[in-house]
Motif scaffolding. Structure first.
Motif, PDB file in Angstrom:
ATOM      1  N   ILE A  44       0.856  -1.185   0.000  1.00 33.49           N
ATOM      2  CA  ILE A  44       0.000   0.000   0.000  1.00 33.49           C
ATOM      3  C   ILE A  44       0.895   1.239   0.000  1.00 33.49           C
ATOM      4  O   ILE A  44       1.727   1.410   0.898  1.00 33.49           O
ATOM      5  N   PRO A  45       0.759   2.124  -1.005  1.00 38.87           N
ATOM      6  CA  PRO A  45       1.677   3.265  -1.140  1.00 38.87           C
ATOM      7  C   PRO A  45       1.785   4.149   0.113  1.00 38.87           C
ATOM      8  O   PRO A  45       2.887   4.563   0.481  1.00 38.87           O
ATOM      9  N   LYS A  46       0.661   4.438   0.753  1.00 39.61           N
ATOM     10  CA  LYS A  46       0.707   5.307   1.934  1.00 39.61           C
ATOM     11  C   LYS A  46       1.506   4.647   3.066  1.00 39.61           C
ATOM     12  O   LYS A  46       2.296   5.307   3.743  1.00 39.61           O
ATOM     13  N   LEU A  47       1.317   3.349   3.258  1.00 41.87           N
ATOM     14  CA  LEU A  47       2.059   2.649   4.308  1.00 41.87           C
ATOM     15  C   LEU A  47       3.543   2.551   3.956  1.00 41.87           C
ATOM     16  O   LEU A  47       4.402   2.692   4.829  1.00 41.87           O
ATOM     17  N   ARG A  48       3.873   2.341   2.685  1.00 34.39           N
ATOM     18  CA  ARG A  48       5.279   2.327   2.258  1.00 34.39           C
ATOM     19  C   ARG A  48       5.945   3.660   2.590  1.00 34.39           C
ATOM     20  O   ARG A  48       7.079   3.690   3.057  1.00 34.39           O
ATOM     21  N   TYR A  49       5.221   4.753   2.355  1.00 35.69           N
ATOM     22  CA  TYR A  49       5.758   6.076   2.674  1.00 35.69           C
ATOM     23  C   TYR A  49       6.016   6.206   4.177  1.00 35.69           C
ATOM     24  O   TYR A  49       7.059   6.707   4.597  1.00 35.69           O
ATOM     25  N   ILE A  50       5.062   5.765   4.993  1.00 34.62           N
ATOM     26  CA  ILE A  50       5.212   5.835   6.453  1.00 34.62           C
ATOM     27  C   ILE A  50       6.417   5.013   6.902  1.00 34.62           C
ATOM     28  O   ILE A  50       7.217   5.470   7.717  1.00 34.62           O
ATOM     29  N   LEU A  51       6.562   3.813   6.373  1.00 36.16           N
ATOM     30  CA  LEU A  51       7.684   2.950   6.744  1.00 36.16           C
ATOM     31  C   LEU A  51       9.017   3.610   6.392  1.00 36.16           C
ATOM     32  O   LEU A  51       9.946   3.625   7.209  1.00 36.16           O
ATOM     33  N   LEU A  52       9.126   4.146   5.199  1.00 38.66           N
ATOM     34  CA  LEU A  52      10.372   4.765   4.754  1.00 38.66           C
ATOM     35  C   LEU A  52      10.668   6.057   5.510  1.00 38.66           C
ATOM     36  O   LEU A  52      11.788   6.289   5.952  1.00 38.66           O
ATOM     37  N   ASP A  53       9.653   6.899   5.688  1.00 40.97           N
ATOM     38  CA  ASP A  53       9.851   8.166   6.383  1.00 40.97           C
ATOM     39  C   ASP A  53      10.262   7.942   7.845  1.00 40.97           C
ATOM     40  O   ASP A  53      11.166   8.609   8.351  1.00 40.97           O
ATOM     41  N   THR A  54       9.620   6.993   8.501  1.00 43.49           N
ATOM     42  CA  THR A  54       9.965   6.691   9.891  1.00 43.49           C
ATOM     43  C   THR A  54      11.383   6.139   9.969  1.00 43.49           C
ATOM     44  O   THR A  54      12.141   6.482  10.880  1.00 43.49           O
ATOM     45  N   LEU A 103       5.928   3.663  16.213  1.00 40.48           N
ATOM     46  CA  LEU A 103       5.728   4.890  15.437  1.00 40.48           C
ATOM     47  C   LEU A 103       4.994   4.627  14.132  1.00 40.48           C
ATOM     48  O   LEU A 103       4.068   5.363  13.762  1.00 40.48           O
ATOM     49  N   THR A 104       5.403   3.580  13.414  1.00 36.85           N
ATOM     50  CA  THR A 104       4.743   3.303  12.141  1.00 36.85           C
ATOM     51  C   THR A 104       3.297   2.861  12.340  1.00 36.85           C
ATOM     52  O   THR A 104       2.424   3.251  11.568  1.00 36.85           O
ATOM     53  N   THR A 105       3.039   2.108  13.393  1.00 39.59           N
ATOM     54  CA  THR A 105       1.665   1.665  13.662  1.00 39.59           C
ATOM     55  C   THR A 105       0.767   2.857  13.998  1.00 39.59           C
ATOM     56  O   THR A 105      -0.349   2.967  13.481  1.00 39.59           O
ATOM     57  N   VAL A 106       1.244   3.740  14.849  1.00 41.50           N
ATOM     58  CA  VAL A 106       0.446   4.912  15.234  1.00 41.50           C
ATOM     59  C   VAL A 106       0.172   5.797  14.009  1.00 41.50           C
ATOM     60  O   VAL A 106      -0.961   6.259  13.803  1.00 41.50           O
ATOM     61  N   LEU A 107       1.182   6.017  13.174  1.00 41.09           N
ATOM     62  CA  LEU A 107       0.965   6.840  11.986  1.00 41.09           C
ATOM     63  C   LEU A 107       0.003   6.176  11.000  1.00 41.09           C
ATOM     64  O   LEU A 107      -0.781   6.869  10.344  1.00 41.09           O
TER      65      LEU A 107
END
Length: 109
Positions: A44-54, A103-107
């Motif tokens: 999922i693109p949004k989750l990939r972004y969260i994982l990478l940004d975190t 952090l990734t779960t909360v975001l």
């Protein structure tokens, strides 16, 4: 067998951690985090972004961490990070991974 619910008999395994290793020591650590259930959740693109940004912000939170490689697969991620072994900072690899997962779960939620 219903795999949607936690089954303590199914999800018990021997720890891969070395009993003689202190996970605060300087060195490189390879970590794999898997989605449970093993669905292509990380595609999922949004989750990939969260994982990478975190991932990229971890050194701001933990100054003794240096980032190396990071790969997102559909149902798991791999990364290598380095701990500098700074004395006096009782920061373990487990605490860093726990913070990353939290952090990734909360975001995401």
């Amino acid at each position: 067998m219903d795999h949607q619910h936690y089954n303590p008999d199914r999800f018990t395994r021997k720890s891969l951690r070395l009993s003689t290793r202190k996970y605060t020591e300087a060195g490189a650590y390879l970590v794999t985090i898997r989605a449970l259930p093993p669905d292509p959740l990380f595609a999922i693109p949004k989750l990939r972004y969260i994982l990478l940004d975190t991932w990229q912000t971890l050194p701001k939170r933990f100054p003794n961490v240096t980032l190396d490689e990071f790969v997102i697969m559909p149902d798991h991620i791999h990364f290598i990070l380095w701990l500098d072994g700074t004395p006096g900072k009782e920061l373990t690899l487990g605490k860093i991974i726990a913070a990353y997962k939290s952090l990734t779960t909360v975001l995401w939620l």
